[in-house]
Design an enzyme around this catalytic site. Structure first.
Site, PDB file in Angstrom:
ATOM      1  N   SER A 115       0.829  -1.376  -0.027  1.00 12.52           N
ATOM      2  CA  SER A 115       0.023   0.074  -0.021  1.00 12.52           C
ATOM      3  C   SER A 115       0.737   1.260   0.089  1.00 12.52           C
ATOM      4  O   SER A 115       1.755   1.353   0.571  1.00 12.52           O
ATOM      5  CB  SER A 115      -0.863  -0.173   1.305  1.00 12.52           C
ATOM      6  OG  SER A 115      -1.646   1.155   1.428  1.00 12.52           O
ATOM      7  N   TYR A 139      -2.318   0.003   9.815  1.00 10.98           N
ATOM      8  CA  TYR A 139      -2.633  -0.639   8.629  1.00 10.98           C
ATOM      9  C   TYR A 139      -1.275  -0.355   7.783  1.00 10.98           C
ATOM     10  O   TYR A 139      -0.614  -1.262   7.312  1.00 10.98           O
ATOM     11  CB  TYR A 139      -3.649   0.133   7.902  1.00 10.98           C
ATOM     12  CG  TYR A 139      -3.842  -0.279   6.396  1.00 10.98           C
ATOM     13  CD1 TYR A 139      -4.003  -1.602   6.027  1.00 10.98           C
ATOM     14  CD2 TYR A 139      -3.642   0.716   5.321  1.00 10.98           C
ATOM     15  CE1 TYR A 139      -4.082  -2.097   4.815  1.00 10.98           C
ATOM     16  CE2 TYR A 139      -3.215   0.284   4.172  1.00 10.98           C
ATOM     17  CZ  TYR A 139      -3.655  -1.142   3.759  1.00 10.98           C
ATOM     18  OH  TYR A 139      -3.794  -1.502   2.675  1.00 10.98           O
ATOM     19  N   LYS A 143       1.781  -3.106   6.604  1.00  5.50           N
ATOM     20  CA  LYS A 143       2.405  -3.230   5.177  1.00  5.50           C
ATOM     21  C   LYS A 143       3.821  -3.286   5.209  1.00  5.50           C
ATOM     22  O   LYS A 143       4.547  -4.066   4.331  1.00  5.50           O
ATOM     23  CB  LYS A 143       1.363  -2.481   4.417  1.00  5.50           C
ATOM     24  CG  LYS A 143      -0.116  -2.793   4.010  1.00  5.50           C
ATOM     25  CD  LYS A 143      -0.126  -4.057   3.454  1.00  5.50           C
ATOM     26  CE  LYS A 143      -1.499  -4.286   3.095  1.00  5.50           C
ATOM     27  NZ  LYS A 143      -1.720  -5.420   2.271  1.00  5.50           N
TER      28      LYS A 143
END
Length: 166
Positions: A115, A139, A143
């Site tokens: 991402s 989040y 990643k």
């Protein structure tokens, strides 16, 4: 055969469709927690969960996996802030389960759905490969952690990988 983890989601199913057009043989591995089985219109389907290492071993036993494309992850940025444990467990720990089984089966080709959240606040635009990575939420951090694991697995075990940061 290509294993598409999270292949019953939007991106995974789209990639599966494109691979089928090129005559690649695929198997989708998905727990259907957010994916939809009706999106698996190409290749084989294997219902399983990355949190259950025996499920992963079972798909590798049933199919001759040569490469893995990994699209399975929780992705709600706000929720990652209020429930980071859920994200670290699913996006990092469960991915380690996948890597363990890949290593057991000597599978060394991997494409990771990462991402742009790994970059955090942009220092400049357009963002390129040299942009500093400084995620601002769990989040994005999950990643980036997986990207670091990929680098280490490449150095230690010869894993060939690509991280896609859309």
């Amino acid at each position: 055969m290509i294993l598409i983890v999270g292949g019953a989601g939007y991106i995974g199913s789209t990639v599966n469709k494109e691979l089928s057009k090129k005559d690649y043989k695929t198997v989708v591995f998905d727990n259907l927690s957010t994916g939809k089985k009706e999106l698996v219109k190409w290749g084989e389907f294997f219902e399983g969960d990355l949190g259950k290492i025996d499920d992963i071993r079972a798909v590798f036993k049933k199919y001759p996996i040569e490469a893995v494309l990994h699209f399975a992850a929780f992705k709600a940025v706000g929720e990652s802030v209020t429930d980071p444990q859920k994200y670290y467990k699913n996006n990092v720990a469960n991915t380690l389960n996948l890597f363990e089984v890949m290593k057991e089966n000597d599978v060394k080709k991997f494409i990771f759905s990462s991402s742009a959240a790994t970059f955090g606040e942009p220092k400049y635009i357009p963002i390129d490969e040299k942009h500093p990575q400084n995620p601002i939420n769990p989040y994005g951090e999950t990643k980036l952690i997986v990207e670091h694991i990929l680098r280490d697995y490449s150095n230690a075990y010869g894993l060939k990988y690509v991280s896609l940061r859309y």
